[in-house]
Scaffold this motif. Structure first.
Motif, mmCIF file in Angstrom:
data_model
loop_
_atom_site.group_PDB
_atom_site.id
_atom_site.type_symbol
_atom_site.label_atom_id
_atom_site.label_comp_id
_atom_site.label_asym_id
_atom_site.label_seq_id
_atom_site.Cartn_x
_atom_site.Cartn_y
_atom_site.Cartn_z
ATOM 1 N N SER A 127 -18.090 -52.221 12.038
ATOM 2 C CA SER A 127 -17.267 -51.090 11.623
ATOM 3 C C SER A 127 -18.175 -49.992 11.088
ATOM 4 C CB SER A 127 -16.286 -51.519 10.527
ATOM 5 O OG SER A 127 -17.003 -51.861 9.345
ATOM 6 N N ARG A 128 -17.639 -48.799 10.980
ATOM 7 C CA ARG A 128 -18.426 -47.688 10.413
ATOM 8 C C ARG A 128 -18.819 -47.998 8.966
ATOM 9 N NH1 ARG A 128 -14.960 -42.435 11.451
ATOM 10 N NH2 ARG A 128 -13.328 -43.850 10.808
ATOM 11 N N GLU A 129 -17.921 -48.682 8.246
ATOM 12 C CA GLU A 129 -18.243 -49.041 6.850
ATOM 13 C C GLU A 129 -19.437 -49.991 6.783
ATOM 14 O OE1 GLU A 129 -13.869 -47.996 6.942
ATOM 15 O OE2 GLU A 129 -15.225 -49.183 8.178
ATOM 16 N N ARG A 130 -19.445 -50.985 7.679
ATOM 17 C CA ARG A 130 -20.559 -51.945 7.692
ATOM 18 C C ARG A 130 -21.867 -51.255 8.070
ATOM 19 N NH1 ARG A 130 -19.674 -57.281 8.779
ATOM 20 N NH2 ARG A 130 -21.933 -57.513 8.477
ATOM 21 N N LEU A 131 -21.811 -50.366 9.055
ATOM 22 C CA LEU A 131 -23.018 -49.644 9.458
ATOM 23 C C LEU A 131 -23.509 -48.741 8.336
ATOM 24 C CD1 LEU A 131 -22.145 -48.699 13.147
ATOM 25 C CD2 LEU A 131 -23.903 -50.316 12.387
ATOM 26 N N LEU A 132 -22.575 -48.119 7.631
ATOM 27 C CA LEU A 132 -22.942 -47.249 6.513
ATOM 28 C C LEU A 132 -23.690 -48.042 5.436
ATOM 29 C CD1 LEU A 132 -22.489 -44.240 5.986
ATOM 30 C CD2 LEU A 132 -20.503 -44.840 4.624
ATOM 31 N N ASP A 133 -23.166 -49.233 5.110
ATOM 32 C CA ASP A 133 -23.805 -50.088 4.113
ATOM 33 C C ASP A 133 -25.180 -50.559 4.578
ATOM 34 O OD1 ASP A 133 -21.725 -49.865 2.381
ATOM 35 O OD2 ASP A 133 -20.859 -51.820 2.791
ATOM 36 N N SER A 134 -25.268 -50.975 5.841
ATOM 37 C CA SER A 134 -26.489 -51.591 6.347
ATOM 38 C C SER A 134 -27.590 -50.585 6.631
ATOM 39 C CB SER A 134 -26.197 -52.383 7.629
ATOM 40 O OG SER A 134 -25.251 -53.391 7.388
ATOM 41 N N VAL A 135 -27.234 -49.410 7.123
ATOM 42 C CA VAL A 135 -28.238 -48.430 7.558
ATOM 43 C C VAL A 135 -28.539 -47.396 6.482
ATOM 44 C CG1 VAL A 135 -28.767 -46.668 9.306
ATOM 45 C CG2 VAL A 135 -27.580 -48.772 9.968
ATOM 46 N N TRP A 136 -27.498 -46.950 5.780
ATOM 47 C CA TRP A 136 -27.698 -45.930 4.753
ATOM 48 C C TRP A 136 -27.795 -46.524 3.351
ATOM 49 C CZ3 TRP A 136 -25.298 -44.815 9.273
ATOM 50 C CH2 TRP A 136 -25.633 -43.631 9.929
ATOM 51 N N GLY A 137 -27.265 -47.730 3.153
ATOM 52 C CA GLY A 137 -27.303 -48.364 1.837
ATOM 53 C C GLY A 137 -25.951 -48.317 1.155
ATOM 54 N N GLN A 138 -25.675 -49.339 0.339
ATOM 55 C CA GLN A 138 -24.351 -49.478 -0.273
ATOM 56 C C GLN A 138 -24.040 -48.381 -1.282
ATOM 57 O OE1 GLN A 138 -24.112 -53.450 -1.812
ATOM 58 N NE2 GLN A 138 -23.619 -54.320 0.185
ATOM 59 N N ASP A 139 -25.079 -47.734 -1.834
ATOM 60 C CA ASP A 139 -24.847 -46.684 -2.832
ATOM 61 C C ASP A 139 -24.713 -45.303 -2.202
ATOM 62 O OD1 ASP A 139 -25.031 -48.561 -4.871
ATOM 63 O OD2 ASP A 139 -27.208 -48.363 -5.004
ATOM 64 N N SER A 140 -24.756 -45.259 -0.882
ATOM 65 C CA SER A 140 -24.701 -43.970 -0.180
ATOM 66 C C SER A 140 -23.333 -43.325 -0.336
ATOM 67 C CB SER A 140 -25.024 -44.175 1.300
ATOM 68 O OG SER A 140 -24.837 -42.965 2.001
ATOM 69 N N GLU A 141 -23.323 -42.000 -0.496
ATOM 70 C CA GLU A 141 -22.067 -41.260 -0.596
ATOM 71 C C GLU A 141 -21.774 -40.500 0.698
ATOM 72 O OE1 GLU A 141 -22.283 -38.817 -4.052
ATOM 73 O OE2 GLU A 141 -22.374 -40.503 -5.446
ATOM 74 N N ILE A 142 -22.450 -40.871 1.771
ATOM 75 C CA ILE A 142 -22.262 -40.228 3.062
ATOM 76 C C ILE A 142 -20.884 -40.573 3.618
ATOM 77 C CG2 ILE A 142 -23.098 -40.175 5.454
ATOM 78 C CD1 ILE A 142 -25.895 -40.635 4.366
#
Length: 231
Positions: free
Chosen positions: A176-191
């Motif tokens: 999912s986009r959420e999983r990719l956001l966590d894995s690639v940008w990091g869980q603290d990302s506000e992107i």
């Protein structure tokens, strides 16, 4: 070589210490707990690459921990090897039916267990077994930071490189986009989530240049996957 994150759930203190020592010597990053409930919390806080799970642990049984790990989005696809003194076929089958990937009966040698763990990781996380990731005619050298498709060099920005690496490490998995956001940008990302779509489009444009088949599959309402059938 990437360092594999291991979650060891074992309530025999002496065995847990022995296994932690052996796997740390093999360059694993080991988090250890004797408690089934704490194991679920640790798995949510930092997704492991592999779980070693004893059948009998404190508070929750190993079988129940395995069942819940399979229900959690973060760990649904993480390989689980169960450790147990039970040798009966029925128990082995029950463990595998609950979602375990492999089953090691005590007593076992640490050397044998290390070999079993590495075999599972090579199958499900190729990045942990070497420096070159491949998928069809796509190749990534994780050390030199170079990507080639059909022999030609593919220019990628840092974010697209990290995104492609994550997909190459899990071929066929839908993220999912959420999983990719966590894995690639990091869980603290506000992107924002739509940023993932933008980078997927850029990645597609780069690796499909020259009319090559599109190997990134869009799964409606689910996310993205590296899939040879996408074309």
């Amino acid at each position: 070589m990437a360092r594999a994150k291991m979650l060891l759930v074992e309530d025999d203190a002496a065995l847990a210490e022995l296994l932690t020592w052996h796997f740390q010597r093999e360059d694993f990053d080991v988090a250890q707990t004797p408690d089934g409930e704490e194991a679920l919390i640790l798995a949510q806080e930092r997704t492991p690459d592999i779980v070693l799970l004893d059948w009998m642990v404190e508070n929750l049984s190993g079988i129940e921990v395995c069942r819940r790990l399979r229900r959690m989005n973060e760990t649904a696809n993480v390989p689980i090897i169960m450790l147990t003194a039970r040798g009966e076929e029925e128990d082995r089958v029950r463990g595998l039916e609950t979602g375990a990937d492999d089953y090691v009966t005590k007593p076992f040698s640490p050397r044998e267990l290390i070999a079993r763990v590495n075999a599972v990781l090579r199958r499900v996380r190729p990045a942990l077994a070497g420096e070159m990731l491949t998928f069809g005619d796509l190749e990534m050298d994780t050390v030199a930071h170079k990507v080639r498709r059909a022999g030609g060099l593919v220019p990628l920005g840092p974010t697209e490189f990290r995104l492609l690496r994550h997909l190459l490490e899990h071929p066929g998995w839908v993220f999912s986009r959420e999983r990719l956001l966590d894995s690639v940008w990091g869980q603290d990302s506000e992107i924002e989530l739509r940023t993932v779509d933008v980078h997927i489009r850029r990645l597609r444009k780069a690796i499909n240049a020259g009319g090559l088949p599109d190997i990134i599959r869009t799964v409606r309402s689910a996310g993205y996957s590296l899939d040879a059938d996408a074309a």
